[in-house]
Write an enzyme that holds these catalytic residues in place. Structure first.
Site, mmCIF file in Angstrom:
data_model
loop_
_atom_site.group_PDB
_atom_site.id
_atom_site.type_symbol
_atom_site.label_atom_id
_atom_site.label_comp_id
_atom_site.label_asym_id
_atom_site.label_seq_id
_atom_site.Cartn_x
_atom_site.Cartn_y
_atom_site.Cartn_z
ATOM 1 N N TYR B 293 -22.027 -19.886 -9.402
ATOM 2 C CA TYR B 293 -23.216 -19.342 -8.700
ATOM 3 C C TYR B 293 -24.194 -18.722 -9.900
ATOM 4 O O TYR B 293 -23.912 -17.867 -10.476
ATOM 5 C CB TYR B 293 -22.977 -18.233 -7.803
ATOM 6 N N TYR B 344 -32.132 -24.165 -5.175
ATOM 7 C CA TYR B 344 -31.421 -22.724 -4.788
ATOM 8 C C TYR B 344 -31.422 -22.813 -3.295
ATOM 9 O O TYR B 344 -32.171 -22.768 -2.536
ATOM 10 C CB TYR B 344 -32.425 -21.623 -5.255
#
Lengths: 144, 390
Positions: B293, B344
């Site tokens: 991440y 994103y």
């Protein structure tokens, strides 16, 4: 240099909200006092406040005024506007208090970003951010 | 009883990733769901469970609810629905909900999805219009401490101080992720490489983060479909087995404000990793490729430390120069370009890429992948996922 607030955007100030067990902290702030919560049974410091001591689960807690002295534990420098109330550049510091060892987020008064370093001694100074809210900011420590 | 290999991901789907989608989160969620059904070879009305997430009820406008999606897909009824809180921390947690639901037999096909439009919508993280009314924020927002970039910057300053990590190291990581996006036609930065000079020229947003340290701000949606290995046999794709999946908090966890515990950083990820590798019966050495991440550059080496890929304090040295994390390196990372350079989607696009690595269909395919991992958002309660060939 100090953080300058753009008064045109005072409406963007986030008015502190408090749960019942947090009210002591914010009532003291309004009286320009920095207090932290301490467990009367085991002496544990609690910040941000809790309804009971996480260490011994006692709910016999008290508010104790701080010397206001601490050291910068970490920091950031805003160079791009997010909330237009806060004129860039400005610093947000995470201060570890000398006595209580709790940490508090705040702003720096009269300090250039280049002067900041981790471990820097600082002390609290209340600044009127709005006509309702003085907030505990920090400045470079002046003496011993 | 363990969840290991009791479920698998059989479908992945996304919208295009764009700066201005021109449509709602609901529409994008439905489009991603249909794309995932098409990919799986599953009739949409067969979906009987859904898990989704947003930013913990702080921004209700950006939520595409399961009822919104179900009524668009002509789904007669759902047997299981859940919302996993904590923004990107929840991405792999949606798969955990789904894995438990299908393994327990309460649902057959569970759709996990996230749709968001921070580039063009009403909810833009950190702006005054998005301030949550919750006393937790009273200790930060009155000080202008108001953006995810600055919140992660705060524990990054400390991490750099403690480990000696440099901006050169962060630039190396940003360039590797960008190189992977350059060959990924879905990526917002497809065909647009960056140099070290570009990194240093990019504007400082909040020290210590420059623009190229931060993820994209875009619109889009990604969905995945989870079912049992038995049902997967009747579907189109090679299943990606869910060998490990975990979620975790840590001591004194807050939403992006965990600055009050003994050591600031990402202990949630350390706890999550223990559960994840225990379920998968693996160690970090077994991982062939990982989608970390990467909302911000520093989070990748910090996770490598927290998860045990490297020793504590060794993350920056591992990414330095980029050779060990490139596709040809010992631990290839973020092969789609990640959230720094693909898009994103709060980590859901990382899960989709982890699935592609199992199928052998990535634009930066690593040869002979047996174990493919992805992780959830940092500085919040978090989650992680290990996929295998089964």
């Amino acid at each position: 240099m100090a953080l300058e607030l753009n008064e045109k955007y005072l409406g963007y100030f986030y008015t502190p909200l408090a749960e019942n067990f947090e009210e002591g902290f914010w009532k003291a702030v309004k009286q320009r006092k920095l207090v932290f919560q301490r467990c009367k049974d085991c002496g544990q410091w609690l910040h941000p406040p809790r309804p009971l001591c996480h260490k011994c689960r006692s709910d016999d807690l008290e508010w104790v005024e701080s010397s206001g002295k601490g050291k910068i534990y970490s920091y950031v420098v805003y160079t791009r506007t997010v909330n237009p109330l806060y004129t860039v550049p400005f610093e947000v510091v995470l201060v570890e208090m000398d006595d209580e060892k709790v940490r508090i987020l705040s702003n720096m008064k009269d300090t250039d970003p280049d002067e900041l370093y981790i471990g820097m001694p600082v002390e609290v100074e209340f600044v009127d951010v709005t006509d309702q809210w003085p907030l505990p900011w920090f400045r470079k420590a002046t003496g011993t | 009883m363990t969840l290991k290999n009791k479920s698998c991901i059989v479908g992945i789907g996304s919208t295009e990733f764009t700066r201005n989608s021109g449509r709602s989160e609901i529409q994008m969620a439905v489009e991603a769901a249909l794309a995932a059904c098409e990919d799986a070879g599953l009739a949409p009305e067969k979906i009987d469970g859904m898990v989704h997430f947003g930013t913990s009820g702080q921004a209700v406008m950006e939520i595409a609810t399961e009822t919104d999606v179900a009524r668009c897909l002509n789904i007669p009824n759902l047997h299981y629905f859940a919302e996993a809180p904590w923004g990107g921390g929840a991405c792999c947690a949606t798969v955990m909900h789904a894995a438990m639901a299908v393994a327990a037999g309460v649902a057959k096909y569970v759709l996990c999805y996230r749709a968001l439009k921070p580039a063009s919508g009403q909810v833009r993280y950190g702006r005054p219009s998005s301030m949550p009314l919750d006393s937790h924020w009273s200790y930060s927002l009155p000080f202008g401490f108001a953006s995810p970039t600055s919140w992660v910057a705060m524990f990054t300053t400390r991490w750099m101080h403690e480990t000696g990590a440099t901006h050169d190291d962060l630039a190396d990581l940003a360039m590797v992720c960008r190189d992977n996006a350059v060959v990924n036609p879905r990526a917002i930065f497809y065909g647009r490489p960056i140099t070290r000079e570009d990194y240093y020229k990019s504007p400082m947003l909040c020290y210590p983060f420059r623009m190229h340290d931060t993820c994209l701000e875009n619109d889009g949606a990604t969905a995945v479909i989870v079912t049992t290995p038995e049902r997967a046999r009747d579907l189109k794709q090679k299943p990606a087995y869910i060998s490990g999946v975990a979620m975790a908090t840590a001591d004194d966890s807050y939403c992006m404000m965990s600055f009050y515990r003994e050591k600031i950083g990402i202990p949630e990820t350390a706890w999550m990793g223990k559960d994840l590798f225990r379920m998968a019966e693996m160690t970090p050495e077994d991982v062939d490729v990982c989608q970390f991440y990467d909302a911000f550059t520093s989070l990748v080496p910090m996770q490598m430390e927290a998860l045990g890929f490297v020793e504590e304090g060794g993350g920056a040295a591992f990414v330095r120069g980029g050779d060990r994390i490139r596709p040809s390196g010992e631990l290839p990372i973020n092969t789609s370009g990640g959230m720094l350079s693909e898009a994103y989607i709060h980590g859901m696009n990382l899960i989709a890429e982890a699935v592609r690595q199992i199928r052998g269909t990535s634009s930066t395919q690593i040869p002979d992948v047996e174990v493919s991992m992805s992780t959830g958002g940092l500085g919040v309660p978090t989650s992680g996922l290990i996929l295998t060939q089964g």
